[in-house]
Design an enzyme around this catalytic site. Structure first.
Site, PDB file in Angstrom:
ATOM      1  N   HIS A  60       0.587  -1.169  -0.168  1.00  0.00           N
ATOM      2  CA  HIS A  60      -0.085   0.007  -0.015  1.00  0.00           C
ATOM      3  C   HIS A  60       0.781   1.240   0.046  1.00  0.00           C
ATOM      4  CE1 HIS A  60       0.305  -0.461   4.501  1.00  0.00           C
ATOM      5  NE2 HIS A  60       0.519   1.141   4.446  1.00  0.00           N
ATOM      6  N   ASP A  90      -0.283  -7.438   1.292  1.00  0.00           N
ATOM      7  CA  ASP A  90       0.382  -6.364   1.340  1.00  0.00           C
ATOM      8  C   ASP A  90       1.771  -5.955   1.683  1.00  0.00           C
ATOM      9  OD1 ASP A  90      -0.048  -3.334   1.365  1.00  0.00           O
ATOM     10  OD2 ASP A  90      -0.123  -3.655   3.877  1.00  0.00           O
ATOM     11  N   SER A 168       4.651   2.202   7.880  1.00  0.00           N
ATOM     12  CA  SER A 168       4.103   1.154   7.033  1.00  0.00           C
ATOM     13  C   SER A 168       5.577   0.642   6.147  1.00  0.00           C
ATOM     14  CB  SER A 168       3.126   1.512   6.082  1.00  0.00           C
ATOM     15  OG  SER A 168       1.859   1.778   6.700  1.00  0.00           O
TER      16      SER A 168
END
Length: 182
Positions: A60, A90, A168
């Site tokens: 992402h 992901d 992330s």
């Protein structure tokens, strides 16, 4: 640090301001608008092959990016590109090239983790570079939420280490400094 730029298309509204009507602007303007949006994430250099380095991050972070760069802790910046991704898990891999010698993360064994183990989360939360937080492994084998875009069959490591936007794609490491999660 993974820096990205993506192009976002936004549909026009019928009337954007009251002045549009006053100045005889056509409803909806000129169609959809496009603008560039910047994004930030983290990543880990996991492999070197010749002059090419491979960085693991979350999908992402890079999935809609038109431009990607990898910035190291010493501010060196490299243009990068996606070489592989799995949107259901992901995960993504980006690569960049340099003749310089750079450190590569040591991979650990996430199967050796136990609930209660101390782990460190490394990343760039909220744009603060080179941040480390500590926590414990709260649970192992967590499943993704039903109805989400990530695979419900993926096993997640749950930790209470503080993780914020920008983390992330960052490293989750054991106390030996080995990469055990993303």
């Amino acid at each position: 640090e993974i820096n990205v730029t993506s192009v976002v298309k936004q549909p026009s509204q019928q009337m954007q301001t009251p002045f549009d009507w006053f100045f005889n602007q056509p409803p909806g303007g000129n169609g959809p608008r496009e603008f560039k949006r910047g994004g930030l994430g983290s990543g880990i250099i996991v492999r070197r092959a010749g002059d090419t380095y491979y960085v693991v991050t979350n999908n992402h972070v890079v999935d809609e990016a038109t431009d990607i760069s990898v910035k190291l802790f010493d501010q060196r910046d490299y243009k990068a590109r996606v070489v592989g991704n799995d949107d259901r898990k992901d995960l993504a891999v980006v690569s960049f090239t340099t003749r310089e010698s750079l450190p590569v993360a040591e991979l650990g064994d996430s199967n050796a983790l136990e609930v209660g183990d101390i782990v460190l989360a490394v990343g760039n939360p909220l744009g603060f570079e080179n941040t480390v937080t500590m926590g414990i492994v709260s649970a192992l084998g967590r499943r993704g939420p039903q109805g989400q875009s990530v695979s419900p069959s993926t096993d997640y490591i749950q930790t209470d280490a503080s993780i914020n936007p920008g983390n992330s794609g960052g490293a989750l490491v054991n106390l030996d400094g080995q990469l055990v999660g993303i």
